[in-house]
Enzyme design. Structure first.
Site, PDB file in Angstrom:
ATOM      1  N   LEU A 108      15.559  11.445 126.499  1.00 26.92           N
ATOM      2  CA  LEU A 108      14.374  12.299 126.353  1.00 26.92           C
ATOM      3  C   LEU A 108      14.636  13.524 125.476  1.00 26.92           C
ATOM      4  O   LEU A 108      13.751  13.928 124.703  1.00 26.92           O
ATOM      5  CB  LEU A 108      13.855  12.714 127.726  1.00 26.92           C
ATOM      6  CG  LEU A 108      12.420  13.242 127.789  1.00 26.92           C
ATOM      7  CD1 LEU A 108      11.431  12.238 127.224  1.00 26.92           C
ATOM      8  CD2 LEU A 108      12.047  13.586 129.234  1.00 26.92           C
ATOM      9  N   VAL A 137      13.665  13.159 121.876  1.00 23.07           N
ATOM     10  CA  VAL A 137      12.242  13.351 121.598  1.00 23.07           C
ATOM     11  C   VAL A 137      11.869  14.829 121.699  1.00 23.07           C
ATOM     12  O   VAL A 137      11.106  15.352 120.874  1.00 23.07           O
ATOM     13  CB  VAL A 137      11.394  12.523 122.579  1.00 23.07           C
ATOM     14  CG1 VAL A 137       9.907  12.693 122.293  1.00 23.07           C
ATOM     15  CG2 VAL A 137      11.785  11.049 122.518  1.00 23.07           C
ATOM     16  N   GLU A 138      12.422  15.501 122.703  1.00 23.43           N
ATOM     17  CA  GLU A 138      12.043  16.887 122.966  1.00 23.43           C
ATOM     18  C   GLU A 138      12.582  17.854 121.916  1.00 23.43           C
ATOM     19  O   GLU A 138      11.858  18.704 121.413  1.00 23.43           O
ATOM     20  CB  GLU A 138      12.556  17.313 124.350  1.00 23.43           C
ATOM     21  CG  GLU A 138      11.729  16.798 125.505  1.00 23.43           C
ATOM     22  CD  GLU A 138      10.410  17.532 125.649  1.00 23.43           C
ATOM     23  OE1 GLU A 138      10.167  18.489 124.902  1.00 23.43           O
ATOM     24  OE2 GLU A 138       9.614  17.144 126.526  1.00 23.43           O
ATOM     25  N   SER A 139      13.871  17.743 121.617  1.00 20.42           N
ATOM     26  CA  SER A 139      14.529  18.804 120.852  1.00 20.42           C
ATOM     27  C   SER A 139      15.504  18.307 119.810  1.00 20.42           C
ATOM     28  O   SER A 139      16.132  19.123 119.129  1.00 20.42           O
ATOM     29  CB  SER A 139      15.292  19.710 121.826  1.00 20.42           C
ATOM     30  OG  SER A 139      16.311  18.964 122.494  1.00 20.42           O
ATOM     31  N   TYR A 181       4.293  10.745 122.466  1.00 22.87           N
ATOM     32  CA  TYR A 181       5.512  11.191 123.148  1.00 22.87           C
ATOM     33  C   TYR A 181       6.169  10.056 123.930  1.00 22.87           C
ATOM     34  O   TYR A 181       7.369   9.772 123.764  1.00 22.87           O
ATOM     35  CB  TYR A 181       5.136  12.346 124.069  1.00 22.87           C
ATOM     36  CG  TYR A 181       6.251  12.991 124.841  1.00 22.87           C
ATOM     37  CD1 TYR A 181       7.052  13.962 124.262  1.00 22.87           C
ATOM     38  CD2 TYR A 181       6.489  12.663 126.178  1.00 22.87           C
ATOM     39  CE1 TYR A 181       8.060  14.594 124.973  1.00 22.87           C
ATOM     40  CE2 TYR A 181       7.490  13.275 126.902  1.00 22.87           C
ATOM     41  CZ  TYR A 181       8.272  14.241 126.293  1.00 22.87           C
ATOM     42  OH  TYR A 181       9.265  14.852 127.017  1.00 22.87           O
TER      43      TYR A 181
END
Length: 506
Positions: free
Chosen positions: A101, A104-106, A210
């Site tokens: 994850l 995707v986030e950072s 997302y």
């Protein structure tokens, strides 16, 4: 030092690793084969989400497959953090896909910062971070703490999965857009007699992409070769170890004790906003496993007077670099170098780093750390001539009442301005902001202020940025020594002091 300087350090590390063996490359370009102890294999073994045949997922797969260099940079950053994340996920029995994850986030950038003010590997906004125990103050932002933010993110994801009856795709969607938005979308579909799985819900555009991005990463990691990619192994062993340091410490001192570059230390400890840790904790640092023993020995032998080598001076009306240098026993050249100043122009409200590190010399040698710290206490704890404002560093015997009386401000206002209970206990070394500074006066009374740096994007102008962050245009210009005719350029960094209550519309 702020997030922008840590980001500079991450960029330095990225540049250093570009010439190293690729972790992700196009198939056939010589990437190493998978090893039995490969962390990627461990992640694959814990996959439990079901792959789905959806065009949105394939779109994201195709994008990642066309950008192997992006994946390579991302996983080289993630190499520091992945083992810890995977271990924590396995301990909870959660799907190992969640370890992907942060891609995707950072993109595994520990100081990534979004327009929504989300920060860190797991991109917590301030309010959600506080809800899950992530302390945020002048010294420290727990949203960027590798250990604390990972724990908070997994706590949040577990709570969301329970809320949505074990549907991890809905939990992941809610992590992005909020549980209320997902719950309302489900309610609308139920009322219309429609399915309530993720791919049938009407959610914000970002959220609709997302979840497919996470599923795309799952598909690519599961079988890189099927997408024309080759993944080199990541060692299935801890990258870092936590070391208790027993109190506040200068990060440059810590880097020297560990014989580690400051960039690497910052990449593992990105939560600290300045070159010194929070006097109230946490009192630990992460260091690479191979530096553990020497760092522990160095901490044990470190004299108390050498733990803190840096302080910050808040510029006041009438201050000059020469006067500040004389006050702290350092050179103007050292002040300019330590603060990346190209000239001698400074402005009230600006924080200047004052260091006793080699290079900040007066006469025959470096100014002693203890002398600089004593000068800082005297300078910061004294009331400003001609008005209120500044900072007060708590000394033995201080109370909110005595500080308020000394600086001529209302005690309740002082407490609210610092987010403190009126009868709370203060800690020696704690920094108290005195209402009345440029920063505090520009914000609504009683609000909790946060210093942040905004990177100008194409199409931005000062008015638009001020509106976005709900601050006055005049304040934005004052904080950055700009005027109405100033031109800002993409990539330029602007400092802002944001009242969280005003930003939230309270």
């Amino acid at each position: 030092m702020g997030p922008e300087q840590i980001e500079d350090a991450i960029e330095v590390l990225d540049a250093r690793t570009e010439s190293q063996r690729p972790l992700v490359s196009e198939l056939g370009e010589g990437a190493a084969g998978q090893a039995p102890d490969d962390l990627f294999e461990r992640i694959r073994a814990g996959f439990s989400l079901t792959d789905v045949d959806q065009a949105a997922v394939q779109y994201e797969v195709d994008w990642f497959a066309r950008h192997p260099a992006y994946l390579d940079r991302t996983f080289k950053r993630g190499e520091r953090y992945l083992h810890h994340i995977v271990t924590e996920i396995e301990a909870r029995g959660m799907p190992s896909e969640l370890a992907l994850l942060p891609v995707v986030e950072s993109a595994f950038n520990p100081v990534a910062y979004s327009r929504a003010r989300a920060s860190g590997l797991w991109q917590f906004i301030p309010a959600t971070g506080l809800r899950y125990g992530l302390k945020q103050n002048w010294y420290y932002d727990g949203r960027r703490d590798v250990l604390a933010a990972t724990t908070a993110a997994l706590d949040y994801l577990e709570a969301l999965a329970k809320m949505f009856e074990g549907d991890w795709l809905l939990a992941v969607a809610a992590y992005n857009t909020g549980e209320a938005n997902v719950a309302r979308a489900i309610k609308r579909n139920l009322a219309a007699g429609k399915p309530t799985d993720f791919f049938h819900l009407q959610l914000p555009r970002e959220t609709r992409a997302y979840v497919p991005k996470l599923l795309a990463m799952r598909r690519i990691v599961a079988d890189p070769a099927a997408h024309g990619l080759a993944f080199s192994s990541i060692a299935n062993q801890p990258y870092f170890v936590k070391v208790e340091v027993g109190g506040q410490i200068d990060l440059q001192v810590a880097a020297e004790l560990a014989e580690l570059s400051k960039e690497e230390l910052l990449a593992l400890n990105p939560a600290f906003n300045h070159w010194v840790t929070d006097p109230e904790g946490p009192h630990h640092l992460l260091v690479p496993v191979d530096r553990h023993d020497r760092f522990v020995r160095g901490i044990a032998a470190l004299p108390p007077g050498e733990r803190v080598r840096v302080v910050y001076h808040r510029v006041r009306a009438g201050d000059t670099l020469g006067a500040i240098a004389n006050r702290y026993g350092v050179t103007v050249a050292a002040l300019r170098a330590g603060n990346k100043l190209h000239g001698t122009l400074i402005h009230p409200g600006q924080d200047l780093l004052v260091t006793a590190a080699p290079g900040a010399r007066t006469g025959g040698g470096a100014a002693p750390a203890a002398a600089i710290h004593a000068a800082a206490l005297a300078a910061e704890s004294s009331p400003r001539a001609g008005g209120k404002g500044g900072r007060h560093i708590v000394q033995p015997g201080d109370t909110l009442w005595s500080i308020a009386r000394r600086h001529g401000v209302n005690m309740d206002h002082l407490a609210r301005s610092n987010g403190l209970p009126t009868h709370g206990t203060l800690s020696v070394g704690q920094v108290i902001s005195i209402p009345g500074t440029t920063r505090m006066a520009a914000l609504s009374a009683g609000g909790e202020t946060r210093s942040t740096t905004y990177v100008v994007r194409r199409g931005d102008n000062l008015s638009r940025i001020a509106d976005q962050f709900r601050i006055r245009l005049s304040d934005l210009m004052n904080w950055n020594s700009l005027h109405s005719d100033s031109i800002i350029m993409p990539g330029q960094r602007l400092v802002m002091y944001i009242d969280e209550r005003r930003r939230a519309g309270i």
